[in-house]
Every structure is written in C-alpha cells, then in structure tokens.
Design a protein around this motif. Structure first.
Motif, short mmCIF file in Angstrom:
data_model
loop_
_atom_site.label_atom_id
_atom_site.label_comp_id
_atom_site.label_asym_id
_atom_site.label_seq_id
_atom_site.Cartn_x
_atom_site.Cartn_y
_atom_site.Cartn_z
N SER A 7 0.84 -1.36 0.03
CA SER A 7 0.05 0.01 -0.05
C SER A 7 0.92 1.21 -0.05
N LEU A 9 4.04 1.62 -1.11
CA LEU A 9 4.66 1.68 -2.27
C LEU A 9 3.51 2.04 -3.58
N PHE A 10 2.35 1.68 -3.32
CA PHE A 10 1.38 2.25 -4.44
C PHE A 10 1.06 3.49 -4.16
N MET A 11 1.03 4.18 -2.99
CA MET A 11 0.86 5.33 -2.58
C MET A 11 2.05 6.48 -3.01
N ILE A 13 3.97 5.90 -5.51
CA ILE A 13 4.17 5.90 -6.98
C ILE A 13 3.18 6.52 -7.27
N PHE A 14 2.01 6.68 -6.83
CA PHE A 14 0.81 7.62 -7.02
C PHE A 14 1.25 9.01 -6.92
N LEU A 17 3.74 10.31 -9.70
CA LEU A 17 2.91 10.44 -10.98
C LEU A 17 2.13 11.59 -10.81
N LEU A 18 1.47 12.14 -9.56
CA LEU A 18 0.78 13.30 -9.35
C LEU A 18 1.62 14.51 -9.71
N TYR B 208 -7.65 -7.33 3.62
CA TYR B 208 -7.12 -6.22 2.38
C TYR B 208 -7.82 -6.60 1.09
N TRP B 498 -1.34 -2.83 -11.45
CA TRP B 498 -1.21 -1.35 -10.74
C TRP B 498 -1.23 -0.25 -12.16
N TYR B 502 -3.61 2.89 -11.94
CA TYR B 502 -2.94 4.16 -12.27
C TYR B 502 -3.61 5.02 -13.41
N PHE B 506 -5.75 8.41 -12.97
CA PHE B 506 -5.37 9.59 -13.47
C PHE B 506 -6.31 9.81 -14.51
N LEU B 509 -8.63 12.10 -12.65
CA LEU B 509 -8.11 13.32 -12.32
C LEU B 509 -7.88 14.37 -13.32
#
Lengths: 314, 528
Positions: A7, A9-11, A13-14, A17-18, B208, B498, B502, B506, B509
C-alpha cells in the motif's frame, strides 16, 4: 505487513505520478519560479509575469461581477480576478502578496465584503478544504490537457489559453429577487471584526511598501450589501487614507435585478457582469493609472484570448 | 457530504475502516451507526430526528407484532378448531392494525415533506376555479435526506414481519442502523432487512482484499460520474433550458445524453455505495444490470433501479393483484372472456397501481406521473401484443433469437427509454411535449454540426466521452457475460494491475469534468 508495504509503495508511486503530471499540466514558467503547490493554488501565477495592471481580490461577488475580458475588449486594461468562494481577509492578504510578487500591478481592488466575513463563522472543515485545495495541483489546471496535447513538444508557455476568463466565472443562470431599495440611506454603521481590521492594516502597509494603489470596492449585491455596511467601510478605510468606491450607489450601472442576478440578488450573472465590468473599466480609466494595451504587440495573447473567450460564451 | 466528495471517499472512509478494525467486534455495528448518523447529519442536520422516529416506530411495531404472535400461539394451545379460527382472526386483525397504523405514521412524514407542496398547489388551483385565491398557504420544507428510500425500507421491514418472512429485531440499535446505514441512506439500493441483517451486524474485520475491491468499485463509480456524467451535464443543461433554440435532432441527442448521464450518475453512485459497504464485508444488492441491453421496457425495468422495482413488485403488485376486489373482478371476466383477458386485467390493474406510485415516488409533479403512465402503457401494450408479434414473426420467418432481431429490439427499447427520460427531465409536462413536437417536426439535420459545437463541449471533450463510453460498454459486456472482472484482474501480474489502476485514477483526475467551467451533476436520485 506485506500488504501494508504494498500500500505504501502504491501511494508513493501515485504521488510521484501526481507530481509528474502536475508539472506537465501547470504553466511551466510559474512552476519554475514558484513551485507546483503555489502555482496550482493561485491562478494569477498562470499569467505571464508583469502583464496584469489591476488585480481584483475578493470573494464570489468578484468572480461573478468582474469579467476582465470585457474590460480588455472595451478599454484595453489587463485585469485579473484573484477571487475565491467565501474568501477570508487573511486569504485576501495572501492573494495580494502573490499578485504583487508576480505581477507588480498598478492597482489592487479589494472587495469590501471580505472585511465583514468573520473567520469564526466558517465551518470546521474550511481549513481542511483550503489545505486540500492547496495541495491538489489538479484543482485548477487539470483541464490543461487539452492545451498540452496541442503543444506537447513546446518548451515555452503559450499564455493565450491558460485562463481566458482571467478568474471570472461565467454563469448565465437567472433567478430574480423580490427585494427593492436595499441601499436605503441610514446612519447605522456595521462594525468590522477586529481580526479583519488587523489584516486590513497589513494589506495597506504591504501595498504602500510596494508602491501599489489600494482601493476598496463594493460590487452590486442586494442580498449581501446595505447602507450600514457601506457606512462602516467608508469610515474605516478613510481613516487609512484609502479610497472606497461603492458601486451599489452608482445608479448609472442600472442592474436589472429581475434578469441580471443568478441567485435572487446575491451575485450577478453574466448579463450583470457585462454592465458592472463596463462601469469598473470606466472607473479605471478615470484613475489614469492604467493604459490601453490593445495595440501593444506584447499583449497579443490577450486579443487571441478574447477571441477564445467569446467562443466559450454559450 | 456527497459520495463523490474527496472528504468522503478518501478521508472519512479510510479513517472509518481503520477505526472499525481497531475497535472490538461488538462495538463495530455501533461505530457504523455513529458514522451513519454523522453522515446523515452532514446533509440534513436536525432533520435526523425523523429517521430516528421512523426507526423507533418500526422497532416498536415489530416488537408489538412479535408479541401478538407469541400470545396467539400461547392461546391456541388446547383450543378447538372453531375457537382457534376466532383467536387467529382476532390476533391477525390486531397485527394488521399495528401494521397499518405504523405504515401511515411513516408515510405521513413522507407526504408532508415530499407531497404537501404539490397537494397545496393543486388544491389552490382547484379552488381558484371557484373564485378562491391562495386557499392554502404554500409551505416549502426541506426534507430529510433519503426519506423516499428509508421509508420504503421501513415499510418492507414491517410487512415482512407481518408476513412472518422475518423475525422482529430485538435490538433497537440494529433497526436504527438498518434504516440509516450511510452507504444506502441517500440513494439506496433499497435493502431488505432479511437480506442484509447477517452481514451488517456481523462486525467482520476489513480484509485487504475487501478494502482493495471496495476501492476499485468506488473508483469506477467516480469515473462514470466525473468523466462522463458531469461532462454530459454541460450539453444537457443547455438543451433542456433553451430547447426552443435547437433543432429536433439536437434535442433528441440531448434526450440520449440525458439518459446516459442519468445512468452514469446513478449507477456510478451505486458503485461508490456498494464499494463502500463491500469494504466492511457487507454485500448490498445490485441496482443495475446493464439496462441498455434490454429487449423490451419490462426487461429494462428489471435491470434499472432493480431494488425499487422489486419493492413495488413485492409490496404493491402482488398485494393488489391478489386483493379481494381484483380477484372478484377477474373471476367474472374469466368466465366471460377467458383466461388471457382475465390475467391481462389483473396484471393491468396491479401495473397501474405500481406505475402511479412509481411516478409519484420519483417526484411530486405531473411530468413524473406522466413518466409512470408512459411506462405503464408501454408494458401493458407489450403484454397485449406479445402473442400477435410472436405469430407475425413465425409467419414472416423472422428468427426472434437472431442477432439482427435482438439488435432491433434493443434499439427500439432504448429509443422508448430516451423519450420517457426526456419527459422526466423536461421542465414540466408542457415543455416535454414541446420538445417532443420539435423532435418530430423539426428535421434540420444541416444545423446539427454547428449546434453540437455550440453546446459547451469541444472536439476533445467528445473524444474523451467516446473513449470513456466504450470503456464502460466493454465492462458492461463482460458483466453481462458474468465474467468476474475484479477477480480476473487480481490474478494478473502486479505491474499490469497497478498500471490499470493508475490509468483509471489519472483518467479521473485529468479528464474528470470538475473545477473551473464545470458544474457537477447534483445527486439526482437523492431528491426523490
């Protein structure tokens, strides 16, 4: 544990990218000078440096009433609305600082209504929302993908398209009011909250230090404005030697409250904004502080912007 | 706080999930109730008292019916057959009185908040014929959020106890949570107590997988709402406000776009709602099942707002069709005209009741009643003509299972739906007819290009819309084929998974129609 790390790591990368996509979407010159967060928060930073002559700071009354492109078309003055919904004067001060820092305008017009907005009346979520807006670079600029796709390989900013409305909100809705004669003469004076008085002092000092003329204005609003507020502001700002122009008393604007308000006299709609912008342009002309840039080659992006602005009106 | 507010989906929800896992299992339903009441309060402030009153009333009525049932069983012991019958009748009557009184009590609030204005307006209109002027004062009341949804849930709870399908709940807290559960309280789905009681009070730890699956569903909802519905809103708003300035084809396109907008807004909300509940291990019923693949209007309504259709079927259609007067009438018809006419009459009467109430449930206005009767007529005509259509197809050697015929049926159904939604969205019945008249008489196709370009969307917006709609169509086809999409994706390699997430995030967004220049669609069904 493995899921928690995934989680994180996911955030991570997010957010990377942002930041990457924000950099792509935001005006790059401003990002270079002011950083992503600040550029995203203050629309005025999307304007080419030192091109705005008049910055109008305030709340929704401003972005509903002042259409800079109408003033440009009629008078050739470069005006920008640095206005946000329900703006508090502490935020107005920041808008003034950013405007001066990036544009060195000749004049700052401050909407009087922010002087009466008490921070204590704001809901608990206000600060949170402001914080979120500040750290969300997408809020104001995500729609720039349209422009970026066309200028994918261009290194310099083309300011024509960034914000053709220059902070104005184009709304054509119409809802009449039944109220009449809201500016009935009176001797009453509405007191300005002390915290707001202190912020106003800071704005006055900041403008004086930076050699910018500060004027307090009131835009037409049947719902928000009255004579007691007029008296309160007039007395208060004159004690600092600051001019106050109450457009609610200007009969020449002649707002038709049946068709030119979008919400029963609270805000003007587009029709009302045309009238008010004309009156504001006439006032600016009288001050002799600003000049007509329409034939100036350095301001051609404004002429092109006006063309796009007109196309955007439905 | 809207479901599409970042504060709800990405701040409040994760915090609640974290708290939910920290607190002991027994406390978890209480935490859900507190969160639900906080959510309700954020919309309706002190009107929350009405959902509390409804909960208390159905809880007490349920307990009363349950105690009457127990007493009846006690009394029946050792009685003769005739005496048993009399006791049963007495207790049944008492139970019915409790049921009717509590339904009226709850329906009264619904009437006051939702229909009083309409009633006053029409009464004044009627009185004005006799020279009266403003006979009744016009009162504008703000209704508690979701009153149309939770009142139906309250009624289903009572009727199911009366019918002995479920047992009356012993704990008030559970009934309170059932009526106010935060994901369902604003726009449904209209749940049945018997269907969700096992999971809603279970207090199962958030896993999870549930957390991830829940968020995937929520993101898909955000995509439908922000990329498609909010973008279409620009076009739709202009057409429906200023239809006199546009040609027939442009107005019809407006009706198509509005129907798509409505579907994306409502089904997108359902994705957020179902995804939110899924995180807590609570399975809510689906409210949509690819409605635009329907072959007739009847099927359409079994795929669109399913929980409402089911509610009307169980609590209006069957009781009306099995009621004594209807039975008596259809028995007489059966003797004279035969079985088919008799069953059509019985179904027709029940359908009429269902669609009258369905129309009114959507809003207090004549266009909503018209909307109801429009669908009633289409369904009834479909039932009447079905045997003749079958006979015609057989004679003409048309294979009703062939792809071209199925496409024809789907297109025909969609067109009928678009027309119904045009009246639904129009600013009153007169405007609806006026728009229909323009569609049927004003064929200025040569203007359509210019008109489309002037309706607030540019070519890039249309491209985004086309790609987004194709994406949703693709997902719909997979769901129609009952392919478990999320499970399939979860088995793919991490990088691919993933990347997909993403891209979705995005896309929302960047291409979402929010911020400057956009007015998001208000939650349409929350007003019903």
């Amino acid at each position: 544990m493995k899921n928690a790390l995934k989680s994180i790591l996911f955030m991570g990368i997010f957010f990377l990218l942002l930041i990457g996509t924000s950099y792509w979407l935001l005006p790059q010159e401003a990002v270079y000078h002011y950083g992503i967060i600040k550029t995203a928060h203050y629309d005025i930073l999307g304007e080419e440096k030192d091109t705005i002559d008049v910055v109008v700071v305030g709340d929704s009354l401003i972005y509903s009433a002042v259409s800079p492109m109408e003033i440009w078309h009629e008078y050739g003055f470069t005006v920008f609305d640095s206005a946000t919904q329900g703006q508090l004067i502490r935020d107005s001060f920041k808008h003034v600082q950013v405007a001066v820092e990036s544009q060195h305008p000749k004049m700052i017009l401050l909407e009087a209504n922010v002087l009466y907005r008490d921070a204590k009346n704001k809901p608990w979520s206000y600060d949170y929302e402001e914080w979120f807006k500040m750290y969300n670079p997408y809020q104001g600029y995500h729609n720039n993908w349209k422009r970026r796709l066309l200028t994918m390989f261009q290194n310099e900013d083309d300011f024509t398209n960034i914000n053709v409305f220059k902070g104005f909100k184009y709304i054509t809705d119409s809802e009449p009011t039944t109220k009449t004669n809201y500016m009935k003469k009176s001797k009453k004076k509405k007191k300005i909250p002390e915290e707001n008085q202190r912020y106003f002092q800071q704005i006055v000092k900041y403008c004086k230090d930076n050699n910018v003329k500060l004027v307090v204005i009131s835009t037409p609003s049947m719902k928000v404005w009255n004579y007691a507020k007029h008296n309160g502001i007039e007395k208060f700002v004159s004690s600092y030697g600051i001019d106050y122009v109450d457009f609610n008393l200007d009969d020449t604007i002649d707002i038709d409250w049946n068709t030119e308000t979008r919400d029963q006299g609270d805000h003007l709609n587009y029709k009302g904004a045309i009238k008010f912008s004309h009156a504001l342009g006439a006032y600016l002309k009288k001050t002799d502080l600003v000049v007509d840039h329409r034939s100036d080659s350095a301001y051609q992006s404004w002429n092109e912007g006006y063309r796009i602005y007109q196309k955007s009106l439905k | 706080m809207s479901y599409f507010n970042v504060l709800y989906a990405f701040v409040a929800l994760p915090i609640l999930v974290a708290l939910y896992n920290i607190v002991p299992k027994k406390i978890r339903p209480i935490l859900l109730l507190l969160a639900s009441y906080a959510f309700f309060f954020s919309y309706s402030k002190f009107l929350i008292v009405f959902v509390m009153l409804s909960s208390l009333s159905i809880y007490l009525a349920g307990r009363k019916m349950s105690s009457l049932e127990s007493k009846k069983k006690e009394k029946l012991e050792g009685l003769e057959k005739e005496e048993k019958k009399a006791v049963k009748e007495t207790y049944q009557k008492n139970k019915r009185n409790v049921l009717v009184f509590t339904i009226i009590f709850n329906a009264f609030f619904l009437f006051i908040f939702k229909y009083l204005g309409f009633f006053v307006k029409n009464t004044n209109h009627l009185v004005s014929f006799f020279g009266g002027n403003n006979f009744l004062p016009i009162i504008k009341l703000a209704a508690p959020i979701g009153i149309s949804f939770y009142t139906l849930q309250a009624i289903s709870y009572l009727v199911d106890i009366y019918r002995e399908k479920i047992e009356a709940e012993k704990k008030l807290l559970k009934v309170m949570l059932y009526l106010s559960f935060f994901p369902t309280v604003v726009e449904g789905p209209i749940t049945r107590y018997g269907d969700i009681k096992d999971t809603i009070y279970e207090g199962t730890r958030v896993t999870y997988q549930n957390f991830c699956f829940g968020y995937q569903r929520i993101l898909f909802g955000f995509f439908k709402k922000m990329v498609i519905a909010d973008r279409l809103n620009i076009f739709v708003k202009i057409i429906f406000t200023d239809y006199m300035s546009y040609s027939g084809p442009a107005i019809f396109l407006g009706a198509i776009f509005y129907t798509i907008l409505l579907y994306m807004e409502f089904s997108g909300t359902m994705d957020v709602v179902i995804g939110s509940a899924e995180m807590f291990g609570i399975t809510l019923p689906e409210n949509f099942r690819q409605p635009f693949f329907s072959k007739n209007i009847s099927e359409f309504w079994s795929r669109w707002h399913i929980s409402l259709g089911q509610w009307f079927k169980d609590y209006i259609f069957y009781p009306v069709s099995l009621s004594k007067p209807v039975k008596k009438l259809t028995t007489g018809i059966k003797k004279t005209f035969g079985n088919r006419v008799s069953s059509l009459t019985m179904g027709g009467i029940a359908l009429f009741a269902v669609w009258s109430l369905n129309g009114l449930w959507h809003g207090a206005g004549y266009q909503y009643l018209f909307f109801g009767y429009y669908h009633f007529t289409l369904i009834l005509l479909g039932n009447i003509f079905e045997p003749w259509i079958v006979a015609f197809c057989t004679k003409a050697h048309i294979n009703r299972k062939s792809i071209p015929y199925r496409i024809f049926q789907t297109v025909k159904t969609c067109i009928l739906v678009f027309i119904g939604e045009l009246f639904f969205r129009a600013d009153g019945l007169r405007a609806g007819f006026s728009m229909m008249k323009r569609i049927l008489t004003d064929f200025q196709f040569h203007h359509i290009g210019r008109e489309i370009a002037s309706l607030g969307l540019d070519i890039k917006d249309y491209i985004v819309l086309a790609i987004a709609l194709l994406f949703v169509l693709g997902i719909s086809i997979l769901r129609e084929r009952r392919i478990p999409i999320r499970e399939k994706i979860s088995k793919k390699p991490l990088v691919l998974r993933w990347t997909l997430y993403y891209v979705l995030i995005f896309a929302i967004l960047i291409f979402g129609a929010y911020g400057k220049g956009y007015v998001p669609v208000a939650p349409i069904y929350a007003d019903f």
